[in-house]
Motif scaffolding. Sequence first.
Motif, mmCIF file in Angstrom:
data_model
loop_
_atom_site.group_PDB
_atom_site.id
_atom_site.type_symbol
_atom_site.label_atom_id
_atom_site.label_comp_id
_atom_site.label_asym_id
_atom_site.label_seq_id
_atom_site.Cartn_x
_atom_site.Cartn_y
_atom_site.Cartn_z
ATOM 1 N N THR A 1 -3.230 -3.034 -3.201
ATOM 2 C CA THR A 1 -3.871 -3.063 -4.514
ATOM 3 C C THR A 1 -5.129 -2.212 -4.529
ATOM 4 O OG1 THR A 1 -3.002 -5.256 -5.028
ATOM 5 C CG2 THR A 1 -4.962 -4.561 -6.233
ATOM 6 N N ARG A 2 -5.953 -2.336 -3.496
ATOM 7 C CA ARG A 2 -7.214 -1.588 -3.472
ATOM 8 C C ARG A 2 -6.984 -0.091 -3.288
ATOM 9 N NH1 ARG A 2 -11.676 -5.538 -0.441
ATOM 10 N NH2 ARG A 2 -11.356 -7.310 -1.842
ATOM 11 N N LEU A 3 -5.994 0.278 -2.485
ATOM 12 C CA LEU A 3 -5.688 1.698 -2.298
ATOM 13 C C LEU A 3 -5.122 2.301 -3.583
ATOM 14 C CD1 LEU A 3 -4.096 1.633 1.275
ATOM 15 C CD2 LEU A 3 -6.278 2.664 0.653
ATOM 16 N N GLN A 4 -4.287 1.545 -4.293
ATOM 17 C CA GLN A 4 -3.708 2.049 -5.539
ATOM 18 C C GLN A 4 -4.752 2.196 -6.637
ATOM 19 O OE1 GLN A 4 -0.492 -0.677 -6.427
ATOM 20 N NE2 GLN A 4 1.016 0.599 -5.393
ATOM 21 N N ASN A 5 -5.759 1.349 -6.617
ATOM 22 C CA ASN A 5 -6.753 1.353 -7.692
ATOM 23 C C ASN A 5 -7.861 2.373 -7.489
ATOM 24 O OD1 ASN A 5 -6.240 -0.225 -9.942
ATOM 25 N ND2 ASN A 5 -6.852 -2.118 -8.954
ATOM 26 N N GLN A 6 -8.159 2.754 -6.245
ATOM 27 C CA GLN A 6 -9.262 3.701 -6.051
ATOM 28 C C GLN A 6 -8.838 5.095 -6.497
ATOM 29 O OE1 GLN A 6 -10.575 3.776 -1.986
ATOM 30 N NE2 GLN A 6 -8.704 4.689 -1.204
ATOM 31 N N VAL B 1 2.187 1.512 -9.118
ATOM 32 C CA VAL B 1 0.853 2.092 -9.277
ATOM 33 C C VAL B 1 0.406 1.978 -10.732
ATOM 34 C CG1 VAL B 1 -0.501 4.223 -9.164
ATOM 35 C CG2 VAL B 1 1.104 3.682 -7.331
ATOM 36 N N LEU B 2 1.303 2.320 -11.661
ATOM 37 C CA LEU B 2 0.984 2.199 -13.084
ATOM 38 C C LEU B 2 0.638 0.760 -13.442
ATOM 39 C CD1 LEU B 2 3.770 4.387 -14.754
ATOM 40 C CD2 LEU B 2 1.370 4.996 -14.426
ATOM 41 N N LYS C 1 0.601 6.177 -3.747
ATOM 42 C CA LYS C 1 -0.464 5.375 -3.135
ATOM 43 C C LYS C 1 0.029 3.963 -2.837
ATOM 44 C CE LYS C 1 -4.646 7.590 -4.951
ATOM 45 N NZ LYS C 1 -5.863 7.404 -5.775
ATOM 46 N N GLY C 2 -0.241 3.517 -1.623
ATOM 47 C CA GLY C 2 0.126 2.152 -1.236
ATOM 48 C C GLY C 2 1.597 1.951 -0.968
ATOM 49 N N ALA D 1 5.954 -1.290 1.394
ATOM 50 C CA ALA D 1 7.121 -1.423 2.260
ATOM 51 C C ALA D 1 6.853 -2.446 3.368
ATOM 52 C CB ALA D 1 7.483 -0.067 2.866
ATOM 53 N N LEU D 2 5.639 -2.427 3.922
ATOM 54 C CA LEU D 2 5.269 -3.377 4.979
ATOM 55 C C LEU D 2 5.176 -4.806 4.457
ATOM 56 C CD1 LEU D 2 2.552 -1.372 6.968
ATOM 57 C CD2 LEU D 2 4.873 -1.949 7.716
#
Length: 317
Positions: free
Chosen positions: A34-39, A242-243, A280-281, A286-287
């Motif tokens: 979530t944090r990687l997708q939002n930055q 991501v969207l 992103k993410g 997947a993990l």
Amino acid sequence: MAEKQISLPAKLINGGIAGLIGVTCVFPIDLAKTRLQNQQNGSRIYTSMSDCLIKTIRSEGFCGMYRGAAVNLTLVTPEKAIKLAANDFFRHQLSKDGQKLTLVGEMLAGCGAGTCQVIVTTPMEMLKIQLQDAGRIEAQRNLIGRDGGGGAKANVVQRKSPTALQLSRDLLKDKGITGLYTGLGATLLRDVPFSIIYFPLFANLNSLGRRNTDSSAPFYISFLSGCLAGCTAAVAVNPVDVLKTRLQSLARGCHDETYSGMKDCIRKILRHEGPSAFLKGAYCRALVIAPLFGIVQVVYFLGVGEFVLGLLHGQKH
């Protein structure tokens, strides 16, 4: 194993228990996703999943990795119950005289299950994302305060993170029930294709290899099939995820874009971050998905649902 006949109540118990265990095990990775997708460009705090988790532990403690987990733990059981019950219902309706479903039938059943589950998934994930992303926004404010000198630092206010109940109450007060369903369209566009890909792919992968004496699949075949099908479906729908994450994030960082809808979100991401931003993410997702569906297979293999029903039946007598 995955092909043996299991009653619907047992499936619901299995799905709920698997969801609870899975959320507990992989939630920190989901938080990093979530944090990687939002930055966004110009407001990067984390360089990778491991960097995100390390910085989260340093700044927020171990419990910081589980921000928003309570929402998932509360709602994951009804979510899995609806998904499993809907998939069973549509498979039964689409099957003819007990014959094996065609690939198209399996995809339609998965589509129906994915559509029904968003009743719970949308508010669950919307609330979860606010809580997960609060640490990133606070870290960004602190970073700007340090870089901006004393004057800027004075404007950085330490805010107490809201709870899921507070968020729900505020949304219901300001926007009504529709506030909890922010991002419904994006959630549908993610979960329906995911189910269309996952259910048929798992069924066909699980049918490969040697069989047990009762014609069921060996445990390791079902386990690997669940992991592979889950990973494939997760990565395939990651651009929509991501969207969804961007649209459902109500609080924004200082340099973060705001979006008026899916079209606006797609246009701004392509313009400012490029097509690669839609991935992103992806590896985090997947993990997350692979262990979740692996855990589902373990729970089904152990027959936890049947065991619980047996205990309840014994108590009645």
